[in-house]
Scaffold this motif. Sequence first.
Motif, short mmCIF file in Angstrom:
data_model
loop_
_atom_site.label_atom_id
_atom_site.label_comp_id
_atom_site.label_asym_id
_atom_site.label_seq_id
_atom_site.Cartn_x
_atom_site.Cartn_y
_atom_site.Cartn_z
N TYR A 21 0.64 -52.63 -23.34
CA TYR A 21 -0.53 -53.16 -22.65
C TYR A 21 -0.68 -52.53 -21.27
CZ TYR A 21 -3.38 -56.79 -20.32
OH TYR A 21 -4.32 -57.48 -19.60
N LEU A 22 0.43 -52.41 -20.54
CA LEU A 22 0.38 -51.87 -19.20
C LEU A 22 0.24 -50.35 -19.19
CD1 LEU A 22 3.02 -54.19 -17.52
CD2 LEU A 22 0.52 -54.33 -17.37
N ALA A 23 0.68 -49.70 -20.26
CA ALA A 23 0.47 -48.25 -20.38
C ALA A 23 -1.02 -47.93 -20.39
CB ALA A 23 1.12 -47.72 -21.65
N GLY A 24 -1.81 -48.84 -20.97
CA GLY A 24 -3.24 -48.61 -21.07
C GLY A 24 -4.01 -48.77 -19.77
N VAL A 25 -3.36 -49.35 -18.75
CA VAL A 25 -4.05 -49.56 -17.47
C VAL A 25 -3.37 -48.78 -16.34
CG1 VAL A 25 -4.96 -51.81 -18.15
CG2 VAL A 25 -2.74 -51.68 -17.00
N THR A 26 -2.41 -47.92 -16.69
CA THR A 26 -1.74 -47.04 -15.72
C THR A 26 -1.75 -45.62 -16.28
OG1 THR A 26 0.43 -47.55 -16.72
CG2 THR A 26 -0.23 -48.86 -14.79
N GLU A 27 -1.34 -44.67 -15.44
CA GLU A 27 -1.39 -43.27 -15.87
C GLU A 27 -0.07 -42.53 -15.73
OE1 GLU A 27 -4.47 -41.43 -13.63
OE2 GLU A 27 -6.10 -42.53 -14.63
N ARG A 28 0.72 -42.87 -14.72
CA ARG A 28 1.90 -42.07 -14.40
C ARG A 28 3.21 -42.83 -14.50
NH1 ARG A 28 5.38 -42.26 -10.80
NH2 ARG A 28 4.24 -43.90 -9.69
N VAL A 29 3.23 -44.07 -14.04
CA VAL A 29 4.48 -44.81 -13.91
C VAL A 29 5.18 -44.91 -15.26
CG1 VAL A 29 3.45 -47.13 -14.27
CG2 VAL A 29 5.50 -46.86 -12.84
N ARG A 30 6.50 -44.74 -15.26
CA ARG A 30 7.25 -44.79 -16.50
C ARG A 30 7.48 -46.23 -16.94
NH1 ARG A 30 12.23 -40.75 -16.71
NH2 ARG A 30 12.84 -41.68 -14.70
N LEU A 31 7.81 -46.39 -18.22
CA LEU A 31 7.86 -47.70 -18.86
C LEU A 31 9.27 -47.93 -19.39
CD1 LEU A 31 4.62 -46.96 -20.89
CD2 LEU A 31 4.72 -48.29 -18.77
N LEU A 32 9.99 -48.87 -18.77
CA LEU A 32 11.40 -49.11 -19.09
C LEU A 32 11.59 -50.46 -19.77
CD1 LEU A 32 14.52 -48.64 -18.75
CD2 LEU A 32 14.29 -49.66 -16.47
N SER A 33 12.29 -50.47 -20.89
CA SER A 33 12.76 -51.73 -21.47
C SER A 33 14.11 -52.04 -20.82
CB SER A 33 12.90 -51.62 -22.99
OG SER A 33 13.81 -50.58 -23.35
N HIS A 34 14.15 -53.13 -20.06
CA HIS A 34 15.39 -53.47 -19.36
C HIS A 34 15.75 -54.94 -19.59
CE1 HIS A 34 17.94 -53.47 -15.41
NE2 HIS A 34 18.64 -53.81 -16.47
N VAL A 35 16.57 -55.12 -20.66
CA VAL A 35 16.92 -54.16 -21.70
C VAL A 35 16.49 -54.70 -23.05
CG1 VAL A 35 18.87 -53.05 -20.54
CG2 VAL A 35 19.27 -55.14 -21.87
N ALA A 36 16.26 -53.77 -23.99
CA ALA A 36 15.96 -54.17 -25.36
C ALA A 36 17.25 -54.49 -26.09
CB ALA A 36 15.22 -53.04 -26.08
N VAL A 37 17.30 -55.66 -26.70
CA VAL A 37 18.48 -56.03 -27.51
C VAL A 37 18.24 -55.46 -28.90
CG1 VAL A 37 19.99 -57.92 -28.21
CG2 VAL A 37 18.66 -58.12 -26.11
N VAL A 38 18.47 -54.17 -29.03
CA VAL A 38 18.07 -53.46 -30.25
C VAL A 38 18.91 -53.86 -31.45
CG1 VAL A 38 17.02 -51.50 -29.06
CG2 VAL A 38 19.48 -51.47 -29.56
N GLY A 39 20.09 -54.46 -31.24
CA GLY A 39 20.90 -54.90 -32.35
C GLY A 39 20.28 -56.04 -33.14
N LEU A 40 19.25 -56.69 -32.59
CA LEU A 40 18.58 -57.78 -33.29
C LEU A 40 17.61 -57.29 -34.36
CD1 LEU A 40 17.73 -60.16 -30.31
CD2 LEU A 40 19.58 -60.43 -31.97
N ARG A 41 17.33 -55.98 -34.36
CA ARG A 41 16.32 -55.43 -35.25
C ARG A 41 16.86 -54.19 -35.95
NH1 ARG A 41 14.66 -56.54 -30.12
NH2 ARG A 41 13.00 -58.08 -29.82
N HIS A 42 16.35 -53.91 -37.14
CA HIS A 42 16.73 -52.67 -37.82
C HIS A 42 16.28 -51.48 -36.97
CE1 HIS A 42 16.99 -49.46 -40.78
NE2 HIS A 42 17.69 -50.29 -41.56
N PRO A 43 17.09 -50.43 -36.84
CA PRO A 43 16.72 -49.29 -35.99
C PRO A 43 15.39 -48.64 -36.35
CG PRO A 43 19.04 -49.16 -36.56
CD PRO A 43 18.47 -50.30 -37.36
#
Length: 307
Positions: free
Chosen positions: A76-98
């Motif tokens: 959602y925020l990528a669509g209203v910005t242009e440059r700033v990077r987007l960090l998942s801090h943090v994604a608990v990726v073990g809860l989902r299949h890779p």
Amino acid sequence: MSALAYGIQLPVQSQSTIYAEPWEADAGPVDLVEIARAAERAGFDYIASCDHVAIPRRLAPAMSTIWYDPVATLAYLAGVTERVRLLSHVAVVGLRHPLISAKQYATLDHLSGGRLILGVGAGHVQEEFEVLGVDFERRGPVLDESIDALRAALGPDEFPEHHGKLYDFEGLGQRPRPAREHVPLWVGGSSPAAVRRAALKGDGWLPQGDPRDRLPAQIARIRHLREEASLQGPFVFGAITEPLYVGEPGWEVGRRTLTGAPDLLAESLRAYRAMGVDQIQVRFRCRDRIELIDQISQFGSEVGPLL
């Protein structure tokens, strides 16, 4: 010595009582958009969003149940910005299949033009793991293999391949691919296992709650582990600073908060760079969105250039 980069964990999208300000309880999408745009204008390197699927009743008074989904929020925020990077801090990726995580985050990177930083962590809420059918006691090994599987699934190959103890896939295509051949993967956590994981499997380290005096030893350990493993690529050391307030607040901001003129704040924050930190994550004390945006703007124009 290179400049110290700075990013921000967004308010509103996660509201643990440890750090949320009272005004965030009634905030929403409009506030997130304005804050993300302010961070971009102020030269922040990234904006970050957290990850929890569901909070058990026993933890709700402290953690709250307000945890926006990181993929949806960052997209959602990528669509209203242009440059700033987007960090998942943090994604608990073990809860989902890779492959599910890879589909989500590859799409996010593709749509944002290559702005994703995938921050991952082991997680700590047992009930989340149990309800989703994941072994909480083995969340460390689950994360280790998830990272390996995600490295394959987010790489350049349209038909990624991974053969492990938990996940096994090949011959299954996923497009769109990420905008870059290599999505940066930062590992969060400050336990010995998390630090080792960051050193050996990550492109960067996101400490969780380490005070300044602990950071030099942690950084030295990561460097030692990487040298032992003959890992030579670039690596980003992070830190979470004390709460900040640029100027004299005129209200009670807490004894741990760093306050004062921009040059004094910059002098204090440069100590992180001296100990080997590459990027700091900041959070500002504030009483409403207007004050937060003013703090972000002042930091970007008056403190950031001194870092």
